[in-house]
Design a protein around this motif. Structure first.
Motif, mmCIF file in Angstrom:
data_model
loop_
_atom_site.group_PDB
_atom_site.id
_atom_site.type_symbol
_atom_site.label_atom_id
_atom_site.label_comp_id
_atom_site.label_asym_id
_atom_site.label_seq_id
_atom_site.Cartn_x
_atom_site.Cartn_y
_atom_site.Cartn_z
ATOM 1 N N ILE A 168 0.947 -1.062 0.124
ATOM 2 C CA ILE A 168 0.063 0.161 0.133
ATOM 3 C C ILE A 168 1.012 1.110 -0.091
ATOM 4 C CG2 ILE A 168 -1.734 1.304 1.348
ATOM 5 C CD1 ILE A 168 -2.838 -1.450 2.389
ATOM 6 N N VAL A 169 2.005 1.316 0.752
ATOM 7 C CA VAL A 169 2.752 2.448 0.956
ATOM 8 C C VAL A 169 3.484 2.631 -0.403
ATOM 9 C CG1 VAL A 169 5.151 3.177 1.802
ATOM 10 C CG2 VAL A 169 3.358 1.840 3.306
ATOM 11 N N LYS A 170 3.913 1.648 -0.985
ATOM 12 C CA LYS A 170 4.532 1.585 -2.587
ATOM 13 C C LYS A 170 3.904 2.239 -3.197
ATOM 14 C CE LYS A 170 6.736 -1.452 -5.728
ATOM 15 N NZ LYS A 170 7.106 -2.615 -6.301
ATOM 16 N N TYR A 171 2.389 1.942 -3.350
ATOM 17 C CA TYR A 171 1.495 2.208 -4.370
ATOM 18 C C TYR A 171 1.057 3.700 -4.262
ATOM 19 C CZ TYR A 171 -2.294 2.770 -7.735
ATOM 20 O OH TYR A 171 -3.388 3.177 -8.607
ATOM 21 N N LEU A 172 1.085 4.168 -2.900
ATOM 22 C CA LEU A 172 0.664 5.705 -2.683
ATOM 23 C C LEU A 172 1.887 6.534 -2.932
ATOM 24 C CD1 LEU A 172 -0.997 5.282 1.018
ATOM 25 C CD2 LEU A 172 -2.029 5.839 -1.183
ATOM 26 N N ARG A 173 2.856 6.047 -2.871
ATOM 27 C CA ARG A 173 4.112 6.980 -3.444
ATOM 28 C C ARG A 173 4.713 6.698 -4.757
ATOM 29 N NH1 ARG A 173 7.956 5.062 1.983
ATOM 30 N NH2 ARG A 173 7.117 6.932 3.296
ATOM 31 N N THR A 174 4.472 5.634 -5.415
ATOM 32 C CA THR A 174 4.624 5.329 -6.919
ATOM 33 C C THR A 174 3.751 5.298 -7.955
ATOM 34 O OG1 THR A 174 4.906 3.078 -6.784
ATOM 35 C CG2 THR A 174 7.020 4.445 -6.154
ATOM 36 N N HIS A 175 2.330 4.739 -7.175
ATOM 37 C CA HIS A 175 1.402 4.622 -8.171
ATOM 38 C C HIS A 175 1.624 3.664 -9.255
ATOM 39 C CE1 HIS A 175 -1.220 7.960 -6.314
ATOM 40 N NE2 HIS A 175 -0.089 8.693 -6.312
ATOM 41 N N GLU A 176 2.589 2.664 -8.785
ATOM 42 C CA GLU A 176 2.800 1.514 -9.479
ATOM 43 C C GLU A 176 2.933 0.419 -8.566
ATOM 44 O OE1 GLU A 176 6.453 2.337 -11.554
ATOM 45 O OE2 GLU A 176 5.425 3.978 -12.898
ATOM 46 N N SER A 177 2.680 -0.630 -9.132
ATOM 47 C CA SER A 177 3.004 -2.005 -8.316
ATOM 48 C C SER A 177 2.623 -3.242 -9.303
ATOM 49 C CB SER A 177 1.806 -2.123 -7.316
ATOM 50 O OG SER A 177 1.725 -3.238 -6.429
ATOM 51 N N SER A 178 3.734 -4.361 -8.823
ATOM 52 C CA SER A 178 3.576 -5.371 -9.651
ATOM 53 C C SER A 178 3.299 -6.615 -8.483
ATOM 54 C CB SER A 178 5.149 -5.757 -9.989
ATOM 55 O OG SER A 178 6.001 -5.657 -9.056
ATOM 56 N N VAL A 234 -7.767 2.305 -2.636
ATOM 57 C CA VAL A 234 -6.225 2.940 -2.610
ATOM 58 C C VAL A 234 -5.843 2.705 -3.880
ATOM 59 C CG1 VAL A 234 -3.954 2.334 -1.939
ATOM 60 C CG2 VAL A 234 -5.780 2.321 -0.246
ATOM 61 N N THR A 235 -6.018 1.669 -4.676
ATOM 62 C CA THR A 235 -5.680 1.491 -6.191
ATOM 63 C C THR A 235 -6.613 2.190 -7.214
ATOM 64 O OG1 THR A 235 -7.256 -0.503 -6.317
ATOM 65 C CG2 THR A 235 -4.788 -0.854 -5.803
ATOM 66 N N SER A 236 -7.564 2.873 -6.580
ATOM 67 C CA SER A 236 -8.420 3.967 -7.361
ATOM 68 C C SER A 236 -7.866 5.379 -7.571
ATOM 69 C CB SER A 236 -9.509 3.926 -7.140
ATOM 70 O OG SER A 236 -9.900 4.654 -5.734
ATOM 71 N N ILE A 237 -6.822 5.588 -6.780
ATOM 72 C CA ILE A 237 -6.033 6.594 -6.657
ATOM 73 C C ILE A 237 -4.902 7.022 -7.691
ATOM 74 C CG2 ILE A 237 -4.842 8.439 -5.239
ATOM 75 C CD1 ILE A 237 -5.840 6.865 -2.796
ATOM 76 N N ALA A 238 -5.369 7.771 -8.604
ATOM 77 C CA ALA A 238 -4.425 7.961 -9.807
ATOM 78 C C ALA A 238 -3.687 9.006 -9.732
ATOM 79 C CB ALA A 238 -5.013 8.110 -11.152
ATOM 80 N N LEU A 239 -3.923 10.212 -8.873
ATOM 81 C CA LEU A 239 -3.208 11.374 -8.912
ATOM 82 C C LEU A 239 -2.374 11.650 -7.518
ATOM 83 C CD1 LEU A 239 -2.875 14.154 -10.310
ATOM 84 C CD2 LEU A 239 -4.685 14.962 -8.846
ATOM 85 N N PRO A 240 -0.887 11.742 -7.798
ATOM 86 C CA PRO A 240 -0.195 11.859 -6.378
ATOM 87 C C PRO A 240 -0.500 13.266 -5.767
ATOM 88 C CG PRO A 240 0.979 12.345 -8.319
ATOM 89 C CD PRO A 240 -0.277 11.968 -8.990
ATOM 90 N N VAL A 241 -0.842 13.282 -4.648
ATOM 91 C CA VAL A 241 -1.318 14.498 -3.702
ATOM 92 C C VAL A 241 -0.385 14.493 -2.532
ATOM 93 C CG1 VAL A 241 -3.616 14.763 -4.464
ATOM 94 C CG2 VAL A 241 -3.251 13.266 -2.811
#
Length: 330
Positions: A168-178, A234-241
């Motif tokens: 979750i942390v990784k996605y919130l910071r980079t908006h990428e995940s494998s 969480v995964t629906s967030i596409a814009l970094p804020v």
């Protein structure tokens, strides 16, 4: 496929042999029936074994009374056996001794085969019952400790929680995940297995009706339901804020403090301060920013519930530390 002999199998094998030997040494007729009783009374927990033993003992006593009344009062005839069972089975069910119906049927057939009810015959059947059930109860006094396995489940579940939070942390910071999400399915299975084992541990203690581990796994189950619920938002967030980065820092710290102790109050205070700071920030300027911040606010509210659930749990850490100190002293 690996072949493994469980402790219950060993107890059943040894207990059956011992009960037959004792019954044979006592020169009881139909002594092998003592072994059958032992097999039927050895269960996976102490409480289940005690209940099974009492049901069978009481049902066998009932069978002796019914057999005396029906065979001596009517006749030693196959049809009388059927008539006896028509009355005996409902009576056993009525007194909640239905588990002993099969066992007591053996006693009924013993008396029928003897052709008469005598003091010697009844004492013989009582001896078979006492030996068979007694050996089973003694065998079930030993139950291997489940503590180490419960602790193992706890650690595995906590490790998976940490992995999920880190993703979750990784996605919130980079908006990428494998991430393949394997830990989601794995954690569900672990919690189910852990709860079942913890309940079994309760059943192995006559003076204990609850189990801290069971409450712990129930607490993790409720938390996990929240984690499953927030992942889509969480995964629906596409814009970094900016708020996303602050939440990522919070979740990262929370991830490093997943343990059986109770520090939820501290994190609830941090979460509250973070929400206050959100309220003092500028309003979103675009629809995309509004949607991203709304999703993050929903995530924060869910995490608040996550922490409230943990705060209501008294904690396992102190108990485990005490057990470790006891083990070292011994």
């Amino acid at each position: 496929m690996k072949y493994r002999i469980g402790y219950r199998t060993i107890k059943t094998a040894v207990g059956t042999s011992i009960s037959i030997m004792i019954a044979q040494m006592l020169q009881l007729d139909n002594f092998v029936s003592a072994g059958i009783l032992t097999i039927l009374c050895i269960k996976v927990t102490k409480k289940k074994s005690l209940r099974a033993s009492w049901d069978r003992f009481f049902a066998c006593l009932m069978a002796m009374v019914f057999s005396s009344l029906f065979f001596e009062g009517i006749a030693y005839h196959p049809l009388v056996i059927g008539l006896l069972l028509l009355f005996f089975i409902p009576a056993a069910v009525m007194v909640r001794a239905s588990d002993g119906i099969v066992t007591s049927s053996v006693i009924i057939l013993h008396i029928y085969s003897a052709g008469e009810v005598s003091k010697e015959l009844l004492l013989n059947e009582l001896g078979i019952i006492t030996v068979g059930i007694g050996v089973a109860l003694i065998a079930n006094l030993y139950m291997p400790s489940l503590e180490s396995k419960l602790k193992e489940y706890r650690l595995e579940i906590e490790d998976n929680f940490k992995i999920i939070f880190d993703e979750i942390v990784k996605y919130l910071r980079t908006h990428e995940s494998s991430w393949d999400g394997r830990e989601i399915t794995e954690t569900m299975e672990l919690i189910d297995k852990a709860k079942t084992l913890a309940f079994r541990d309760v059943e192995n203690h006559f003076r204990r009706n609850d189990n801290l581990y069971y409450h712990y796994f129930k607490m993790r189950e409720k938390q996990f339901e929240i984690i499953e619920r927030v992942l889509p938002s969480v995964t629906s967030i596409a814009l970094p804020v900016e708020q996303g980065e602050m939440i990522a820092d919070f979740i990262e710290e929370l991830s490093d403090h997943i343990h059986p102790g109770n520090t939820a109050i501290q994190f609830l205070e941090k979460l509250y301060r973070m929400r206050v700071s959100f309220e003092n920030m500028e309003l979103p300027k675009t629809r995309e920013e509004f949607e991203a911040r709304a999703a993050l606010l929903h995530f924060v509210k869910e995490m608040e519930q996550y922490l409230i659930i943990k705060s209501s749990f008294k904690g396992l850490k102190e108990r485990e530390m005490n057990q470790d100190r006891t083990a070292e002293a011994n």
